[in-house]
Design an enzyme around this catalytic site. Structure first.
Site, short mmCIF file in Angstrom:
data_model
loop_
_atom_site.label_atom_id
_atom_site.label_comp_id
_atom_site.label_asym_id
_atom_site.label_seq_id
_atom_site.Cartn_x
_atom_site.Cartn_y
_atom_site.Cartn_z
N ASN A 81 0.82 -1.21 0.00
CA ASN A 81 0.00 0.00 0.00
C ASN A 81 0.85 1.26 0.00
OD1 ASN A 81 -2.61 -1.05 -0.11
ND2 ASN A 81 -2.71 -1.39 2.09
N ASP A 131 -5.64 -3.13 -3.24
CA ASP A 131 -6.94 -3.77 -3.43
C ASP A 131 -6.86 -4.89 -4.48
OD1 ASP A 131 -8.05 -2.14 -1.56
OD2 ASP A 131 -9.11 -0.84 -2.98
N GLU A 183 -5.79 -7.31 5.40
CA GLU A 183 -5.17 -8.38 4.61
C GLU A 183 -5.32 -9.74 5.27
OE1 GLU A 183 -1.73 -6.73 7.15
OE2 GLU A 183 -3.71 -6.12 6.44
#
Length: 341
Positions: free
Chosen positions: A210, A219, A245
């Site tokens: 991220n 995503d 996650e």
């Protein structure tokens, strides 16, 4: 009027199984209907199998509950030739007449281009156009409402089951562990008894994905891992996204040796999969038996095994009971001290 009352009752349920019982009860009350049941279609190592999940018996609806009885009644899908042919052709409805004035209609429930459930209706006379109109109207109400229930139980991003549906699903899996062992074809020839297993999965270094590539790529990684989870496990297993996650798997009726192999296969599938822009992604996994413990305790145990895996190299599968017996874990975390994720 009776059908309308039954439809009102049917759409009042918030559970797939109760909804299924309700629609079969409605169908059973129609004239000339002699038998109804809901069939579950599952992909096994030896091929597709079909087994009853709910059926009429002595004027009452019976559900497989722990699935133990249904497993003894499992049969290869190809043994019911008209059903196998209709599923292969992706038909919305199909029927077949048998000797002795037995006429059977199958109505598959299609979701995501797959039929996992099929309603079977048996009559003592052929299905007229008027009867088909009534049956299809009831079935469409059932299918539409089931889709709404399914949507409410799914994670919006990955399409996996969401966290709020975990407890209900876990109770059904726990009932399997409390019953006699199920006789299933062995994957390894081991004499070990099948059990139910809970695994916690975490994507390694996901925060770095991220931070480096942005949340859109993060995503995409979650979606691809979810797809790998679907293809690595069977229809009768249950996969949840708990948030972030983290994922949870309920693995049904296999030995410890087989469970280890299945989880390792999933780990290797992720490791070998090319993730666009990211490259390689790995996962760590901890798992534990679901016997004799509450959901929070079992998740806590699997989470401890996961923590050990992440602290010892990541990209590995760890079994809680094995770690405990080998002295690799300290004292068990008390029930009230477990903090989930």
């Amino acid at each position: 009027m009776q059908i309308l009352q039954n439809l009102v009752e049917m759409t009042g349920h918030r559970d797939h199984l109760r909804l299924e019982v309700s629609v079969l009860s409605t169908l059973q009350q129609l004239p000339h209907v002699t038998y109804v049941r809901a069939l579950e279609l599952s992909e096994m190592p030896e091929g597709w199998v079909v087994r009853p999940r709910t059926w009429s018996e002595g004027g009452e609806m019976v559900t497989s509950g722990s699935d133990a009885l249904a497993d003894t009644q499992s049969q290869p899908l190809h043994s019911i030739a008209p059903l196998a042919e209709g599923i292969a052709q992706a038909l919305s409805s199909f029927s077949h007449s048998y000797p002795g004035r037995r006429y059977v209609l199958w109505l598959p429930v299609w979701m995501h281009n797959k039929a996992r459930t099929c309603v079977e209706i048996t009559q003592s006379r052929p299905f007229s156009a008027r009867r088909m109109e009534v049956l299809m109207s009831i079935f469409r109400v059932y299918q539409n409402y089931q889709s709404l229930l399914d949507y409410s139980e799914r994670d919006a991003l990955t399409g996996l089951l969401n966290r709020k549906t975990f407890e209900e699903q876990f109770i059904r899996f726990a009932s399997l562990a409390a019953n006699a062992p199920i006789s299933l074809p062995e994957l390894t020839g081991s004499s070990e008894l099948p059990q139910q297993w809970l695994a916690v999965v975490d994507i390694d270094h996901f925060k770095q994905v991220n931070d480096r590539y942005g949340h859109l790529f993060g995503d995409e990684v979650l979606i691809l891992v979810a797809n790998l989870l679907r293809t690595s496990f069977r229809a009768q297993d249950r996969i949840f996204r708990f948030g972030g996650e983290e994922f949870v798997i309920l693995l049904r009726s296999v030995t410890l040796q087989d469970a280890q192999q299945i989880f390792e296969r999933f780990r290797r599938n992720v490791e070998a999969h090319p993730f666009p822009q990211i490259g390689q992604v790995t996962v760590s996994l901890g798992f534990s038996s679901t016997r004799l413990c509450s959901p929070v305790e079992i998740i806590g145990q699997s989470d401890q095994a996961l923590y050990f895996a992440k602290q010892n190299g990541r990209n590995r599968v760890c079994h809680y009971e094995s770690l405990l017996s080998e002295g690799n874990l300290g004292l068990k975390v008390a029930h009230e001290d477990i903090e989930l994720f």
